[in-house]
Write an enzyme that holds these catalytic residues in place. Structure first.
Site, short mmCIF file in Angstrom:
data_model
loop_
_atom_site.label_atom_id
_atom_site.label_comp_id
_atom_site.label_asym_id
_atom_site.label_seq_id
_atom_site.Cartn_x
_atom_site.Cartn_y
_atom_site.Cartn_z
CG ASP A 138 -14.14 42.90 7.20
OD1 ASP A 138 -14.27 43.06 5.93
OD2 ASP A 138 -14.45 41.68 7.59
CE LYS A 201 -15.83 40.35 11.05
NZ LYS A 201 -14.45 40.56 10.55
CE LYS A 237 -17.11 38.66 8.16
NZ LYS A 237 -15.84 38.96 7.36
#
Length: 292
Positions: A138, A201, A237
């Protein structure tokens, strides 16, 4: 006009805060029908169980991982979480101690949470994380470059990190609380999608406000538009401040209603959280549980 400018110009996704708010309110009318044990279980098994503390250590991360191992024995009737998410320097600790199948090793890397360092340092961090056992990486969208409209540097940096992690999933954290407006979140989503992100995300959960349903709506609309244009599925996400089972189901509802049931898999839907796991487990069990 390069592909990024073209994608931004051609997008039909709304950049209106008012329109987004109205659409989210309409979608959330369906949320109560998804407040079921089955959906709670799916959301639980979509969690990236996260520890990102200044006080993290080899011993604390090892204990954190052992709790995930113990879950299989304590609750064999349920699927485990999707991943354990830690700082990149702890990837090897999780990989060494993780004994249960089907749980990935995820890390935050690339100068998390600010994205402020030399590109070479970000690349090295990503490379070392994957070498140490990370399945998923990430990274943070560079909001500073975005504000300067330096799209070339911004997108090149994301692409280079993706090529560095190779077959590992690259999740790009937009930091929607810093971007704030629907238009900015839309543009950041499009730039990340066309820079080979495997997931979008919402947030780091650090300096700025965390996930919002409005940001999720925009991001999912951009993912859908990108899929229709390219045939490539990119995951979503939600992360930052999602603490209750009811919160989780609202994000589930956004994904289901915009992207459809095809996106309701762990390859395409995740929730980054720590305290949420106990809330969902309590909802699943019908009583308060404090396992994690």
């Amino acid at each position: 006009m390069d592909k990024y400018d073209k994608a931004l110009a051609d997008s039909k996704v709304t950049g209106s805060n008012e329109t987004v708010a109205a659409e989210v309110a309409k979608i959330l009318e369906k949320a109560p029908e998804y407040m079921t044990p089955e959906v709670y279980q799916f959301c639980f098994s979509s969690i990236d169980l996260t520890t990102l503390s200044t006080e993290d250590s080899v011993k604390s991360v090892a204990r954190f991982t052992e709790k995930v191992n113990e879950f299989d024995n304590a609750y064999p009737q349920y699927k485990n979480v999707a991943a354990i998410c830690v700082y990149s320097n702890f990837a090897e600790v999780v990989r060494t101690h993780l004994d249960v199948p089907g749980v990935d090793v995820a890390v935050v890397a690339g100068a998390f949470p600010s994205s402020q360092t030399f590109t070479a340092v970000k690349i090295a961090d990503c490379a070392l994380a994957v070498e140490a056992g990370a399945d998923e990486v990430d990274i943070v969208f560079n909001v500073g470059m975005y504000r300067d409209r330096d799209f070339e540097s911004l997108t090149d940096e994301i692409i280079e990190q993706k090529h560095t992690v190779k077959n590992a999933k690259l999740k790009v954290i937009l930091e929607t609380g810093a971007l704030k407006t629907a238009q900015a979140i839309k543009e950041a989503s499009i730039l990340s999608l066309w820079s080979e992100a495997d997931f979008l995300k919402t947030s780091t959960g650090k300096e700025f406000p965390g996930a919002s349903l409005e940001a999720a709506y925009i991001m999912c609309r951009c993912i859908k538009e990108y899929y229709e244009q390219t045939g490539r599925k990119v995951g979503f996400k939600a992360s930052g401040g999602i603490r209750t089972a009811e919160d989780a189901v609202k994000y589930y509802t956004i994904v289901r209603e915009i992207l459809g049931e095809e996106w309701l898999s762990h390859d395409l839907f995740r929730i980054g959280a720590s305290s949420l796991a106990n809330s969902l487990l309590s909802a699943m069990e019908g009583k308060e549980v404090k396992f994690f």
